[in-house]
Design an enzyme around this catalytic site. Sequence first.
Site, PDB file in Angstrom:
ATOM      1  N   ASP A 170     -26.566 -38.360  53.130  1.00  9.07           N
ATOM      2  CA  ASP A 170     -26.451 -39.806  53.004  1.00  9.07           C
ATOM      3  C   ASP A 170     -27.780 -40.485  53.339  1.00  9.07           C
ATOM      4  OD1 ASP A 170     -25.590 -42.552  53.260  1.00  9.07           O
ATOM      5  OD2 ASP A 170     -23.584 -41.830  53.700  1.00  9.07           O
TER       6      ASP A 170
ATOM      7  N   THR B 294     -22.684 -46.541  50.157  1.00 11.76           N
ATOM      8  CA  THR B 294     -22.193 -45.181  50.369  1.00 11.76           C
ATOM      9  C   THR B 294     -20.921 -44.854  49.599  1.00 11.76           C
ATOM     10  OG1 THR B 294     -23.223 -45.050  52.537  1.00 11.76           O
ATOM     11  CG2 THR B 294     -21.367 -43.571  52.128  1.00 11.76           C
TER      12      THR B 294
ATOM     13  N   ASN C  49     -18.238 -51.082  49.797  1.00 11.36           N
ATOM     14  CA  ASN C  49     -17.672 -50.438  50.982  1.00 11.36           C
ATOM     15  C   ASN C  49     -16.490 -51.235  51.530  1.00 11.36           C
ATOM     16  OD1 ASN C  49     -19.516 -48.324  50.992  1.00 11.36           O
ATOM     17  ND2 ASN C  49     -20.918 -49.334  52.415  1.00 11.36           N
TER      18      ASN C  49
ATOM     19  N   TYR D 162     -12.277 -36.674  57.905  1.00 13.23           N
ATOM     20  CA  TYR D 162     -13.649 -37.003  58.302  1.00 13.23           C
ATOM     21  C   TYR D 162     -13.765 -37.352  59.785  1.00 13.23           C
ATOM     22  CZ  TYR D 162     -18.334 -38.815  58.465  1.00 13.23           C
ATOM     23  OH  TYR D 162     -19.654 -39.003  58.789  1.00 13.23           O
TER      24      TYR D 162
ATOM     25  N   ASP E 287     -28.868 -41.177  57.159  1.00 17.43           N
ATOM     26  CA  ASP E 287     -28.418 -42.553  56.993  1.00 17.43           C
ATOM     27  C   ASP E 287     -28.272 -43.248  58.338  1.00 17.43           C
ATOM     28  OD1 ASP E 287     -27.185 -44.601  55.011  1.00 17.43           O
ATOM     29  OD2 ASP E 287     -25.647 -44.429  56.559  1.00 17.43           O
TER      30      ASP E 287
ATOM     31  N   HIS F  96     -30.759 -46.391  59.293  1.00 15.06           N
ATOM     32  CA  HIS F  96     -30.197 -47.710  59.602  1.00 15.06           C
ATOM     33  C   HIS F  96     -30.666 -48.196  60.963  1.00 15.06           C
ATOM     34  CE1 HIS F  96     -27.530 -48.830  56.366  1.00 15.06           C
ATOM     35  NE2 HIS F  96     -26.889 -47.679  56.391  1.00 15.06           N
TER      36      HIS F  96
ATOM     37  N   HIS G  14     -29.487 -50.752  52.728  1.00 18.25           N
ATOM     38  CA  HIS G  14     -29.430 -50.429  51.307  1.00 18.25           C
ATOM     39  C   HIS G  14     -28.350 -51.307  50.695  1.00 18.25           C
ATOM     40  CE1 HIS G  14     -25.884 -47.957  52.347  1.00 18.25           C
ATOM     41  NE2 HIS G  14     -26.595 -47.603  53.397  1.00 18.25           N
TER      42      HIS G  14
END
Length: 417
Positions: free
Chosen positions: A48, A84, A105, A169, A205, A209, A354
């Site tokens: 990512d 994402t 998202n 996840y 990612d 960030h 992003h």
Amino acid sequence: MRFVNYLFLGILLCFSSLGQDTTQIIQAGRINSKSQQSKPYVILISADGFRSDFSIKYGAKFLQSRTALGVKADAMIPSYPTLTFPNHYSIVTGLYPAHHGLVDNRYFDVNSGNEYSMGNKKMVAEGKWYGGTPLWVLAEQQGMLSASFYWVASEADIQGIRPSYFYTYNENIPIEQRIQAVKDWLSLPAEKRPHMITFYFPQVDHDAHEYGPEDPRVGDAVKWVDQSIAKLQAALDPLKLPINYVFVSDHGMTAVDTENTLKKPIVLDTTNFKVPSGDALLHVYTKNPAAVPRAIEELRKEKSFQTYLMDETPAHWHYRKADDRFNRLGDILLVPNHPSIFNFSPRKTSPGKHGYDNHHPDMQASFQAWGPAFKKGVTIPAFENVNVYPVIANILGLQVNESLIDGKLKELKPLLK
């Protein structure tokens, strides 16, 4: 060193995972059909936020070594918006976000009146949010087993199907355990062995960030991911299977103005409009159509962002009302001019972001692939990420109706032997 920090973090997370769902979920009774047991294998790996230049910029030595042994793109063009969830799902469906339904998202589903959020664990596991046919669903429908160590929508019952093997996840399972799980899958008897596998890394990612894409800690995360992929291949090489590795990212990352962030315009009052939170784009859903003309007039006085009605957005975004198959796009779209960013929170926004135009250089994603299906030493110009889907399906010998997807096999077929 950062690598030591990641190892220490892995140990801490192993203890903190008590009470977290870290168990593998197995769909009982499934087997590969006879014809699928001799097919090749594909491991689709995503890092990512791994911007197209990060491999060179931060010295990802293993990935660099794969260039001579496989194929590489100068960049991979993400779908718009460069976020994402939309892009991970575009990669595995061959569809643009407005066509597969994950338009952001976080967004408002007009038909149901519900607001989808990537942070809602219950919601992300509901198949009703996902259009298209992900690669693992395509494989299972054609008698080929699949597995997932994370991917957007891999926990959802899309068309009533989940991968044969998958994990819910969380970031609490150490990398060594994840690699061992893949090795265990590929060590199963032929009738139980998955041929389509997804594997996901969030580290780059997260750090890009938090610290911004130019921070040395992002370089450490890049190196850690690179070394982890090397460990994955080293663990699988002794199995002597025809494994093809496809390495991608969902989007890039850019530095933004954290001092002069944009607030929600006053004209977008809650009586007339609904505006889910966002940063590099804002969807504005109209409650009162009569309020739109004045709102547009006021919004277009602002020079820090662009204001679009949904039949006016750039054609290369494929993000207009005519594309909106699930009625999930807003009526008005606000897009800040880089490096400006919206921030509705009282807290300072993070320096790396992003979501901007998918042709912006900093938004470009990565693509590399190696294995028996791919030519060696081939570099190609940038291409759209929806084209990954048909080439993976082709390697696996899966049938795809190209009239139902946006990706085209002809775009990447020259990469195959």
